[in-house]
Design a protein around this motif. Structure first.
Motif, PDB file in Angstrom:
ATOM      1  N   VAL A   4      -0.703  18.849  67.991  1.00  0.00           N
ATOM      2  CA  VAL A   4      -2.521  17.956  68.882  1.00  0.00           C
ATOM      3  C   VAL A   4      -2.527  18.357  69.937  1.00  0.00           C
ATOM      4  O   VAL A   4      -1.455  17.871  70.870  1.00  0.00           O
ATOM      5  CB  VAL A   4      -2.760  16.753  67.784  1.00  0.00           C
ATOM      6  CG1 VAL A   4      -3.737  16.376  68.224  1.00  0.00           C
ATOM      7  CG2 VAL A   4      -1.725  16.606  66.446  1.00  0.00           C
ATOM      8  N   ARG A  31      -6.902  15.456  57.345  1.00  0.00           N
ATOM      9  CA  ARG A  31      -7.173  14.030  58.081  1.00  0.00           C
ATOM     10  C   ARG A  31      -6.964  13.530  59.570  1.00  0.00           C
ATOM     11  O   ARG A  31      -6.154  14.138  59.904  1.00  0.00           O
ATOM     12  CB  ARG A  31      -6.191  13.096  57.725  1.00  0.00           C
ATOM     13  CG  ARG A  31      -6.092  12.849  56.372  1.00  0.00           C
ATOM     14  CD  ARG A  31      -4.954  12.245  55.727  1.00  0.00           C
ATOM     15  NE  ARG A  31      -5.533  11.527  54.308  1.00  0.00           N
ATOM     16  CZ  ARG A  31      -5.192  10.425  53.382  1.00  0.00           C
ATOM     17  NH1 ARG A  31      -5.415   9.881  54.227  1.00  0.00           N
ATOM     18  NH2 ARG A  31      -5.600  11.104  52.256  1.00  0.00           N
ATOM     19  N   TYR A  33      -7.349  11.145  62.983  1.00  0.00           N
ATOM     20  CA  TYR A  33      -7.806   9.739  63.737  1.00  0.00           C
ATOM     21  C   TYR A  33      -8.244   9.324  65.085  1.00  0.00           C
ATOM     22  O   TYR A  33      -7.340  10.758  65.797  1.00  0.00           O
ATOM     23  CB  TYR A  33      -6.629   8.713  63.276  1.00  0.00           C
ATOM     24  CG  TYR A  33      -6.262   8.843  61.861  1.00  0.00           C
ATOM     25  CD1 TYR A  33      -5.020   9.745  61.345  1.00  0.00           C
ATOM     26  CD2 TYR A  33      -6.175   7.744  61.717  1.00  0.00           C
ATOM     27  CE1 TYR A  33      -4.809   9.545  60.004  1.00  0.00           C
ATOM     28  CE2 TYR A  33      -6.413   8.175  59.864  1.00  0.00           C
ATOM     29  CZ  TYR A  33      -5.409   8.919  59.058  1.00  0.00           C
ATOM     30  OH  TYR A  33      -5.060   8.602  57.914  1.00  0.00           O
ATOM     31  N   SER A  96      -1.798  15.333  57.716  1.00  0.00           N
ATOM     32  CA  SER A  96      -1.195  16.467  55.960  1.00  0.00           C
ATOM     33  C   SER A  96      -1.789  15.750  54.432  1.00  0.00           C
ATOM     34  O   SER A  96      -2.111  14.405  54.765  1.00  0.00           O
ATOM     35  CB  SER A  96       0.210  16.297  55.544  1.00  0.00           C
ATOM     36  OG  SER A  96      -0.161  17.517  54.659  1.00  0.00           O
ATOM     37  N   PRO A  97      -3.060  16.931  53.927  1.00  0.00           N
ATOM     38  CA  PRO A  97      -3.499  16.164  52.553  1.00  0.00           C
ATOM     39  C   PRO A  97      -2.218  16.081  51.708  1.00  0.00           C
ATOM     40  O   PRO A  97      -2.498  14.989  50.446  1.00  0.00           O
ATOM     41  CB  PRO A  97      -4.034  17.115  52.299  1.00  0.00           C
ATOM     42  CG  PRO A  97      -3.598  18.472  52.807  1.00  0.00           C
ATOM     43  CD  PRO A  97      -2.945  17.985  53.532  1.00  0.00           C
ATOM     44  N   ASP A  98      -0.681  16.766  51.993  1.00  0.00           N
ATOM     45  CA  ASP A  98       0.344  16.060  50.800  1.00  0.00           C
ATOM     46  C   ASP A  98       0.193  14.205  50.419  1.00  0.00           C
ATOM     47  O   ASP A  98       0.543  14.117  51.640  1.00  0.00           O
ATOM     48  CB  ASP A  98       0.907  17.083  52.343  1.00  0.00           C
ATOM     49  CG  ASP A  98       2.191  17.237  50.837  1.00  0.00           C
ATOM     50  OD1 ASP A  98       3.496  18.098  50.749  1.00  0.00           O
ATOM     51  OD2 ASP A  98       1.989  16.004  49.644  1.00  0.00           O
ATOM     52  N   ARG A  99       0.492  14.563  49.755  1.00  0.00           N
ATOM     53  CA  ARG A  99       1.155  13.303  49.548  1.00  0.00           C
ATOM     54  C   ARG A  99       2.241  12.577  50.067  1.00  0.00           C
ATOM     55  O   ARG A  99       2.805  11.532  50.354  1.00  0.00           O
ATOM     56  CB  ARG A  99       0.606  12.373  48.023  1.00  0.00           C
ATOM     57  CG  ARG A  99      -0.585  12.516  47.844  1.00  0.00           C
ATOM     58  CD  ARG A  99      -0.412  11.407  46.542  1.00  0.00           C
ATOM     59  NE  ARG A  99      -1.800  11.479  45.710  1.00  0.00           N
ATOM     60  CZ  ARG A  99      -2.186  11.356  44.584  1.00  0.00           C
ATOM     61  NH1 ARG A  99      -1.481   9.907  43.895  1.00  0.00           N
ATOM     62  NH2 ARG A  99      -3.405  10.470  44.982  1.00  0.00           N
ATOM     63  N   THR A 102       3.138  12.124  54.773  1.00  0.00           N
ATOM     64  CA  THR A 102       2.592  10.738  55.417  1.00  0.00           C
ATOM     65  C   THR A 102       2.236  10.792  56.906  1.00  0.00           C
ATOM     66  O   THR A 102       1.622   9.823  57.212  1.00  0.00           O
ATOM     67  CB  THR A 102       2.032   9.061  55.046  1.00  0.00           C
ATOM     68  OG1 THR A 102       4.199   8.438  54.695  1.00  0.00           O
ATOM     69  CG2 THR A 102       2.435   9.236  53.060  1.00  0.00           C
ATOM     70  N   GLU A 103       3.530  11.266  57.616  1.00  0.00           N
ATOM     71  CA  GLU A 103       3.384  10.633  58.989  1.00  0.00           C
ATOM     72  C   GLU A 103       2.464  11.301  59.743  1.00  0.00           C
ATOM     73  O   GLU A 103       1.735  12.498  59.139  1.00  0.00           O
ATOM     74  CB  GLU A 103       4.913  11.215  59.776  1.00  0.00           C
ATOM     75  CG  GLU A 103       4.767  13.005  59.769  1.00  0.00           C
ATOM     76  CD  GLU A 103       5.715  13.301  60.538  1.00  0.00           C
ATOM     77  OE1 GLU A 103       6.882  14.023  59.906  1.00  0.00           O
ATOM     78  OE2 GLU A 103       5.867  12.753  61.929  1.00  0.00           O
ATOM     79  N   ALA A 104       1.754  10.467  60.593  1.00  0.00           N
ATOM     80  CA  ALA A 104       0.653  11.295  61.332  1.00  0.00           C
ATOM     81  C   ALA A 104       1.390  12.162  62.998  1.00  0.00           C
ATOM     82  O   ALA A 104       2.441  11.301  63.832  1.00  0.00           O
ATOM     83  CB  ALA A 104      -0.476  10.173  62.064  1.00  0.00           C
ATOM     84  N   PHE A 106       0.697  12.625  66.728  1.00  0.00           N
ATOM     85  CA  PHE A 106      -0.939  12.764  68.073  1.00  0.00           C
ATOM     86  C   PHE A 106       0.031  13.383  68.418  1.00  0.00           C
ATOM     87  O   PHE A 106       0.457  14.641  69.445  1.00  0.00           O
ATOM     88  CB  PHE A 106      -0.094  11.542  68.625  1.00  0.00           C
ATOM     89  CG  PHE A 106       0.160   9.621  67.764  1.00  0.00           C
ATOM     90  CD1 PHE A 106       0.772  10.030  66.255  1.00  0.00           C
ATOM     91  CD2 PHE A 106      -1.214   9.425  67.590  1.00  0.00           C
ATOM     92  CE1 PHE A 106       0.616   8.338  66.132  1.00  0.00           C
ATOM     93  CE2 PHE A 106      -1.436   8.298  67.229  1.00  0.00           C
ATOM     94  CZ  PHE A 106      -0.559   7.737  66.169  1.00  0.00           C
ATOM     95  N   GLY A 107      -1.263  13.515  69.564  1.00  0.00           N
ATOM     96  CA  GLY A 107      -1.525  14.661  71.225  1.00  0.00           C
ATOM     97  C   GLY A 107      -1.199  13.279  71.841  1.00  0.00           C
ATOM     98  O   GLY A 107      -0.977  12.198  71.820  1.00  0.00           O
TER      99      GLY A 107
END
Lengths: 115, 109
Positions: A4, A31, A33, A96-99, A102-104, A106-107
Motif C-alpha cells: 500500500v 476493500r 480503509y 483482499s476479498p478472499d474470506r 482477512t488481514e489488513a 497498511f501504508g
C-alpha cells in the motif's frame, strides 16, 4: 506492486487550507480503509470502501472530510478548512476479498501538521 | 460500544525474559482478533490472528472468550522484539479494526 502506497508522506499546511491525500492499495484488494492516529493512541477507523462504494463513515469524519475511490482502485481523502485538531497521521489499509485472507495491509501513512 | 484495553503503555524486560502483553476487549458479536506490530520507522503490520493459531516469531496469543482477553505471550524476549504492539478485534463483515492504545515493548540487552 510492493504494498500500500500513500502520498505525500508529510504535509504541513496553514489552518484553513484544504489538503488531499492519496492512497494506492494492493492491486487485487477490493476493500480500502482510512484510519487516523494521534500521538499516544492506536489508529481510529474513519471510513471504508468496498470497490468504489463508500460503505461506512465514522462519526469522527466531520463534514469537512470527504473520501473517494472513483474507479475502485486508488482513494483520496480531502480535508477542507483544516484545523489544528486535524494534525495526525492518516493511515490507509487494504484487504483482499478472499474470506481466508482477512488481514489488513497498511501504508506508511501521511503525517499532517496544521500550523 | 466496541472497546479494547491494553493496560500497559510500556513494558520493559531484559533479553531472555518472558513477555506477556495484555489485551481485553468489549465487542458485540464474534470478532476476529489480531495483534499488529510496528517496528521503528516501519509500517504497521500483522503479527498474528487468533483463527490461525500460529506462533509467529515465537509469539502466541490465546483467545479467552469467557474473560474476553487475547493476551500476547513470548517465553524468551529478544532485542529485535522491541516495538509497538496493538491488539485489534475486527468484525467479520466489514473487517474494520478497532485498535487498543498500544503497548511499547522494550527489550533491554
Amino acid at each position: 506492486d510492493t504494498g500500500v502506497s500513500q502520498n505525500p508522506r508529510h504535509k504541513i499546511t496553514k489552518r484553513g487550507q484544504n489538503v488531499t491525500f492519496r492512497c494506492d492499495p494492493i492491486s487485487e484488494h477490493n476493500r480500502l480503509y482510512w484510519y487516523r492516529q494521534t500521538l499516544g493512541q492506536g489508529p481510529e477507523f474513519l471510513t471504508y470502501f468496498q470497490n468504489e462504494a463508500q460503505l461506512e463513515k465514522s462519526r469522527l469524519l466531520s463534514d469537512r472530510f470527504s473520501a473517494e475511490r472513483p474507479k475502485g482502485s486508488f482513494s483520496t481523502l480531502e480535508i477542507q478548512r483544516t484545523e489544528q485538531g486535524d494534525s495526525a497521521m492518516y493511515l490507509c489499509a487494504s484487504s483482499s476479498p478472499d474470506r481466508d485472507k482477512t488481514e489488513a495491509f497498511f501504508g506508511q501513512g501521511t503525517r499532517l501538521t496544521v500550523v | 460500544a466496541q472497546r479494547v484495553t491494553q493496560p500497559e503503555k510500556l513494558l520493559s524486560v531484559f533479553k531472555g525474559a518472558p513477555v506477556e502483553l495484555k489485551c481485553n476487549y468489549s465487542y458485540s458479536g464474534s470478532p476476529e482478533l489480531f495483534w499488529y506490530v510496528q517496528y521503528s520507522r516501519q509500517r504497521l503490520q500483522l503479527l498474528l490472528r487468533h483463527i490461525s493459531r500460529e506462533s509467529i516469531k515465537g509469539f502466541t496469543a490465546d483467545l479467552n472468550k469467557g474473560e474476553t482477553s487475547f493476551h500476547l505471550k513470548k517465553p524468551f524476549a529478544q532485542e529485535e522484539d522491541s516495538a509497538m504492539y496493538y491488539c485489534a478485534p475486527s468484525d467479520t463483515g466489514r473487517r474494520a479494526l478497532t485498535f487498543g492504545s498500544g503497548t511499547r515493548l522494550q527489550v533491554q540487552p
